[in-house]
Design a protein around this motif. Structure first.
Motif, short mmCIF file in Angstrom:
data_model
loop_
_atom_site.label_atom_id
_atom_site.label_comp_id
_atom_site.label_asym_id
_atom_site.label_seq_id
_atom_site.Cartn_x
_atom_site.Cartn_y
_atom_site.Cartn_z
N ARG A 103 -39.88 -4.08 -44.33
CA ARG A 103 -39.08 -3.19 -43.50
C ARG A 103 -40.00 -2.31 -42.65
NH1 ARG A 103 -37.28 0.70 -41.04
NH2 ARG A 103 -39.13 1.83 -41.72
N ALA A 104 -39.82 -2.40 -41.34
CA ALA A 104 -40.63 -1.59 -40.43
C ALA A 104 -40.05 -1.65 -39.04
CB ALA A 104 -42.08 -2.09 -40.41
N ASP A 105 -40.27 -0.60 -38.27
CA ASP A 105 -40.10 -0.70 -36.82
C ASP A 105 -41.11 -1.73 -36.33
OD1 ASP A 105 -41.07 0.06 -33.98
OD2 ASP A 105 -39.14 1.07 -34.15
N LEU A 106 -40.69 -2.66 -35.51
CA LEU A 106 -41.54 -3.78 -35.15
C LEU A 106 -42.84 -3.34 -34.48
CD1 LEU A 106 -41.78 -6.83 -35.18
CD2 LEU A 106 -40.58 -6.89 -32.98
N PHE A 107 -42.77 -2.33 -33.63
CA PHE A 107 -43.97 -1.91 -32.93
C PHE A 107 -45.00 -1.33 -33.90
CE2 PHE A 107 -41.50 -1.17 -28.71
CZ PHE A 107 -41.30 -2.53 -28.61
N GLN A 108 -44.56 -0.56 -34.87
CA GLN A 108 -45.47 -0.05 -35.89
C GLN A 108 -46.01 -1.19 -36.75
OE1 GLN A 108 -46.64 3.24 -36.39
NE2 GLN A 108 -48.06 2.01 -37.65
N TRP A 109 -45.15 -2.15 -37.04
CA TRP A 109 -45.58 -3.30 -37.83
C TRP A 109 -46.70 -4.05 -37.12
CZ3 TRP A 109 -46.34 -8.46 -37.61
CH2 TRP A 109 -46.53 -9.13 -38.82
N PHE A 110 -46.58 -4.24 -35.81
CA PHE A 110 -47.65 -4.91 -35.06
C PHE A 110 -48.96 -4.14 -35.16
CE2 PHE A 110 -44.42 -7.12 -32.14
CZ PHE A 110 -44.65 -8.36 -32.71
N ASP A 111 -48.92 -2.83 -35.03
CA ASP A 111 -50.13 -2.02 -35.16
C ASP A 111 -50.79 -2.23 -36.52
OD1 ASP A 111 -49.98 -0.94 -32.62
OD2 ASP A 111 -48.99 0.92 -33.28
N ASP A 112 -49.97 -2.20 -37.57
CA ASP A 112 -50.50 -2.36 -38.92
C ASP A 112 -51.05 -3.77 -39.13
OD1 ASP A 112 -49.71 0.23 -39.40
OD2 ASP A 112 -47.86 -0.33 -40.45
N ALA A 113 -50.37 -4.78 -38.58
CA ALA A 113 -50.82 -6.16 -38.73
C ALA A 113 -52.15 -6.38 -38.02
CB ALA A 113 -49.76 -7.11 -38.18
N ARG A 114 -52.32 -5.79 -36.84
CA ARG A 114 -53.61 -5.88 -36.14
C ARG A 114 -54.73 -5.30 -36.99
NH1 ARG A 114 -50.56 -3.63 -31.96
NH2 ARG A 114 -49.98 -5.10 -30.32
N SER A 115 -54.48 -4.12 -37.53
CA SER A 115 -55.50 -3.44 -38.34
C SER A 115 -55.88 -4.27 -39.56
CB SER A 115 -55.00 -2.06 -38.78
OG SER A 115 -54.75 -1.23 -37.66
N ALA A 116 -54.92 -4.97 -40.11
CA ALA A 116 -55.16 -5.77 -41.31
C ALA A 116 -55.65 -7.18 -40.99
CB ALA A 116 -53.89 -5.85 -42.14
N ARG A 141 -47.53 -8.31 -26.44
CA ARG A 141 -48.91 -8.17 -26.89
C ARG A 141 -49.00 -8.27 -28.41
NH1 ARG A 141 -48.68 -4.36 -22.73
NH2 ARG A 141 -48.38 -2.62 -24.18
N GLY A 142 -48.00 -7.73 -29.10
CA GLY A 142 -47.98 -7.84 -30.55
C GLY A 142 -47.91 -9.29 -31.00
N ILE A 143 -47.04 -10.06 -30.36
CA ILE A 143 -46.91 -11.48 -30.69
C ILE A 143 -48.24 -12.19 -30.47
CG2 ILE A 143 -45.82 -13.65 -29.97
CD1 ILE A 143 -43.31 -11.88 -29.30
N ALA A 144 -48.86 -11.97 -29.30
CA ALA A 144 -50.12 -12.63 -28.99
C ALA A 144 -51.20 -12.26 -30.00
CB ALA A 144 -50.56 -12.26 -27.58
N ASP A 231 -48.48 -11.93 -19.26
CA ASP A 231 -49.42 -10.81 -19.21
C ASP A 231 -50.15 -10.63 -20.54
OD1 ASP A 231 -48.64 -10.32 -16.60
OD2 ASP A 231 -47.33 -8.63 -17.11
N ALA A 232 -49.51 -11.03 -21.64
CA ALA A 232 -50.14 -10.92 -22.95
C ALA A 232 -51.11 -12.07 -23.23
CB ALA A 232 -49.06 -10.89 -24.03
N GLY A 233 -51.23 -13.01 -22.30
CA GLY A 233 -52.19 -14.09 -22.44
C GLY A 233 -51.64 -15.36 -23.03
N LEU A 234 -50.32 -15.45 -23.20
CA LEU A 234 -49.72 -16.66 -23.74
C LEU A 234 -49.42 -17.65 -22.62
CD1 LEU A 234 -47.30 -15.17 -26.41
CD2 LEU A 234 -49.63 -16.00 -26.72
N ARG A 235 -49.44 -18.93 -22.95
CA ARG A 235 -49.13 -19.99 -22.00
C ARG A 235 -47.71 -20.49 -22.25
NH1 ARG A 235 -52.66 -23.47 -23.44
NH2 ARG A 235 -51.30 -24.96 -24.49
N ILE A 236 -46.85 -20.34 -21.26
CA ILE A 236 -45.47 -20.80 -21.39
C ILE A 236 -45.44 -22.32 -21.31
CG2 ILE A 236 -43.12 -20.63 -20.50
CD1 ILE A 236 -44.18 -17.97 -21.48
N GLU A 237 -44.89 -22.95 -22.32
CA GLU A 237 -44.81 -24.41 -22.35
C GLU A 237 -43.42 -24.93 -22.02
OE1 GLU A 237 -48.19 -26.20 -25.25
OE2 GLU A 237 -46.21 -25.88 -26.14
N ARG A 238 -42.40 -24.13 -22.32
CA ARG A 238 -41.04 -24.63 -22.12
C ARG A 238 -40.10 -23.47 -21.86
NH1 ARG A 238 -38.17 -27.95 -26.93
NH2 ARG A 238 -40.34 -28.66 -27.10
#
Length: 282
Positions: A103-116, A141-144, A231-238
């Motif tokens: 359970r987390a706000d997604l944006f905070q979860w991304f920050d924590d996941a990057r750190s880990a 950016r979090g997804i990338a 912009d986050a650096g992902l390549r759109i395939e479909r």
């Protein structure tokens, strides 16, 4: 970012989730009997997930997460709602299908996941997710950042064009408005959709639900989504559009074409009701 509105939405979702699950009967028994809540469109985007680390964003009460885990994925589901995550953990235990729910706000979860240094082979989000997020750049950016090189993001969502209509098909909302749209609260869309979303048989459950907490939606256009991912650096395939909505009866007079694919009344023209995309991290 509007963390204040995210918090308001958390409260609204906590209330609504109780009503939603009240209509779905014994979900653990449904999964123990081999049930799944996934649609073919989602599996087409994700591909074979067996043995892969899969992150399910805004997983709600975990039904799709557990359906993916049954296919052999090592699933982590994240959602802002306390009620949803509590239900998902219980459903995992009672169904015997293992998955991790956080359970987390997604944006905070991304920050924590990057750190880990957490990384996933697949990231998945579906149906009514990004309208609760105040910043698509942070999302993309979090997804990338949590995808492995060569990893894939699979996304399917209700079409923003359909969101200009009210329930009676009258144009009412701006397309991709610049400001959040205040609503009376997350509604009981499961009750409105009946068997479309209660796949094991609809039950009355909570009747006449009225949410005591208002909600706030951020309705993004398709170009907003695509550009944020680029912009986050992902390549759109479909990128694909669909003239039906899976399960959701969001408007008056919708018909089931079969397979719980809901379309407008026969008197109306075809409309784009969903879209999907897949993107890869180079």
């Amino acid at each position: 970012m509007r963390n204040d509105l995210h918090e308001a939405n958390r409260l609204s979702w906590n209330a609504a989730t109780v009503a939603h699950n009240s209509h779905k009967g014994d979900q653990a028994a449904f999964f123990r009997a081999g049930g799944t809540t996934l649609y073919p469109e989602e599996m087409d985007l994700l591909g074979n997930v067996a043995g892969l680390d899969l992150l399910h964003l805004q997983c709600n009460s975990g039904q799709d997460s557990l359906s993916l885990a049954r296919l052999g994925a090592k699933v982590t589901g994240v959602d802002i709602s306390d009620e949803a995550i509590t239900f998902a953990r219980l459903l995992s235990a009672e169904s015997g299908i293992g998955a991790t729910f956080e359970r987390a706000d997604l944006f905070q979860w991304f920050d924590d996941a990057r750190s880990a240094g957490r990384l996933f082979d697949r990231v998945f989000a579906s149906y009514g997710t990004i309208c609760w997020l105040s910043d698509l750049g942070v999302w993309a950016r979090g997804i990338a950042d949590v995808l492995t090189p060569g990893g894939r993001f699979a996304f399917i969502e209700f079409h923003p064009f359909a969101m200009v209509f009210d329930a009676s098909w009258k144009p009412h909302y701006d397309y991709a408005p610049k400001e959040p749209v205040a609503e009376a609260g997350v509604g009981d869309y499961v009750a409105d959709s009946g068997a479309g979303l209660a796949v094991d048989g609809y039950q009355d459950g909570v009747v006449g639900f009225r949410n005591p907490h208002p909600s706030f939606e951020f309705n993004w256009g398709i170009a907003d989504v695509v550009q944020a991912l680029i912009d986050a650096g992902l390549r759109i395939e479909r990128v694909k559009e669909y003239p039906y909505a899976n399960g959701w009866v969001g408007f008056e007079g919708m018909r089931d074409l079969g397979g719980r694919r809901m379309v407008p009344p026969a008197t109306m023209p075809s409309l784009p009701l969903m879209y999907a995309l897949a993107a890869v991290k180079p």
